[in-house]
Design a protein around this motif. Structure first.
Motif, PDB file in Angstrom:
ATOM      1  N   VAL A  92       0.883  -1.170   0.000  1.00 16.74           N
ATOM      2  CA  VAL A  92       0.000   0.000   0.000  1.00 16.74           C
ATOM      3  C   VAL A  92       0.921   1.220   0.000  1.00 16.74           C
ATOM      4  N   TYR A 243      -1.494  -1.123  -4.217  1.00 18.73           N
ATOM      5  CA  TYR A 243      -2.686  -0.343  -3.867  1.00 18.73           C
ATOM      6  C   TYR A 243      -2.286   1.067  -3.441  1.00 18.73           C
ATOM      7  N   HIS A 256      -5.982   0.275  -8.580  1.00 21.58           N
ATOM      8  CA  HIS A 256      -4.786  -0.433  -8.144  1.00 21.58           C
ATOM      9  C   HIS A 256      -4.415  -1.504  -9.171  1.00 21.58           C
ATOM     10  N   THR A 258      -3.599  -5.542  -9.819  1.00 25.56           N
ATOM     11  CA  THR A 258      -3.884  -6.847  -9.228  1.00 25.56           C
ATOM     12  C   THR A 258      -3.385  -7.955 -10.139  1.00 25.56           C
TER      13      THR A 258
END
Length: 398
Positions: A92, A243, A256, A258
């Motif tokens: 993050v 993220y 974000h 993935t």
């Protein structure tokens, strides 16, 4: 046909609830009805396949408890049943100074939720594991993983049938009536009788709940999340899941990156109002359902409060260049021609009358039914725990 329990909804929450009930009480006469001809056609089959750690959720909330418990239950189930998954971890990332205290709060929340393996990353440490990411601070979450939730749900369905449960596909529930304390579930093909109804209807859970109770004062507002995919030659830019720091006042995580369990990398999603409850494309419009959303007092208050955010999300929906710019905050090397159209999912987000987008799972009981009326992310990760919770409530009443 008479049953002890009829579960409505063939997504991962409905299937896990039915599975947990039959696992705890073999011989229970149970049926699950699903309006589509296949299971998991909507939220479960269109999500990003992330195994969530429990990082984001308020300590003690249903989301936190069920995500953390469900995480371990899910991994154990997948090991036993041979469902592939990978704990690839995620980072993050803060890209602006104002995000640093928000990232610190997120780190502390993760520790409160028992995630003692999360760690703060310096800029140098971030560059070492994600050399293409732009950031001024980050945390690493090694618990996060990737999986195919439809494959998980298909295993739940196998277990349900093995325990003697019945699954009826292509059966839309038109009405639920109470006759002599027995619930009569009227579908387009047959009538089913049940001692108890469990409503896991996802995008239509509020409408189903209103058939069993007059005290339902929330509305499902459908938000579409649209994805792009990275071209294969650009997949080297992403090693983990990546993220941004989320807006704590908005129940979405921001665009974000993935990694997918079956290969490929998705970029997104945005979060825009869908013009019908199952509106996976901009062109899919149901005027009645759209007006229901727009006229709901709670949604009007949400729209007034977050109009700037909503406008930005809508703009990105129509502008690939704007979508790319949002992604470039995390990976500056990404270019517009690196992205190809991906899929879209629709999130069933409950909104109360006073203008709150419900931040927690919502499970409430009526005389006829148990209603699961807000189960967006991380419901897939939490599915076995939610099923455990709902099945316990059900067994007290049967």
């Amino acid at each position: 046909m008479k049953y002890n329990v009829v579960v409505i909804g063939g997504g991962i929450v409905g299937l896990s609830t039915a599975y947990q009930l039959l696992k705890k009480k073999p011989g229970l006469k149970l049926a699950l009805v699903e309006k589509e001809t296949v299971i998991c056609k909507h939220q479960t089959g269109n999500n990003s396949g992330v195994i969530h750690s429990g990082l984001y959720y308020k300590p003690g909330s249903l989301k936190a408890k069920n995500c953390i418990n469900g995480y371990d239950m899910l991994l154990n189930f997948c090991k036993e049943e041979g469902v592939p998954y990978e704990l690839c971890g995620k980072v993050v990332v803060a890209t602006d100074d104002f995000q640093k205290p928000l990232l610190e709060n997120l780190y502390n929340r993760g520790l409160e939720n028992g995630l003692d393996q999360i760690s703060k990353l310096s800029i140098e440490e971030l560059k070492e594991i994600e050399p293409h990411v732009n950031g001024i601070a980050a945390i690493k979450v090694p618990y996060t993983g990737i999986i195919d939730y439809t494959a998980v749900a298909e295993k739940y369905a196998e277990k349900i049938r093995a325990f003697g449960g019945e699954i009826f596909l292509g059966e839309k529930v038109n009405d639920i009536k109470e006759i002599n304390k027995i619930s009569v579930i009227e579908t387009n093909k047959q009538n089913l009788e049940a001692d108890l109804v469990i409503n896991c209807g996802g995008l239509y859970s509020d409408k189903l709940a209103r058939k069993t109770s007059e005290d339902v004062d929330l509305k499902i507002i459908p938000f579409r999340g649209e994805y792009f995919k990275l071209k294969p030659e650009k997949e080297y830019l992403v090693k983990h899941l990546i993220y941004p720091v989320p807006d704590p006042n908005f129940p979405f995580l921001g665009v974000h990156f993935t990694r997918m369990i079956n290969g490929g990398i998705e970029a997104g999603p945005n979060a825009v109002l869908a013009f019908r409850r199952e509106g996976y494309k901009k062109s899919q419009i149901h005027l009645g359902e759209l007006m229901e959303s727009l006229m709901w007092p709670g949604f009007q208050k949400v729209a007034m409060k977050y109009w700037r955010t909503g406008f930005g999300e809508m703009y990105r929906s129509f502008s690939k260049a704007a979508f790319t710019k949002a992604l470039q905050k995390l990976i500056p090397e990404i270019q517009e021609n690196d992205l190809v159209d991906g899929g879209a999912g629709v999130r069933a987000q409950a909104c109360d009358r006073t203008g709150g987008l419900l931040d927690d799972f919502a499970i409430f009981e009526s005389e006829q039914a148990i209603n699961v009326c807000n189960a967006p992310s991380p419901a897939a990760t939490s599915s076995l725990s939610i099923g455990n919770t709902v099945s316990d409530l059900a067994l007290k009443r049967i």
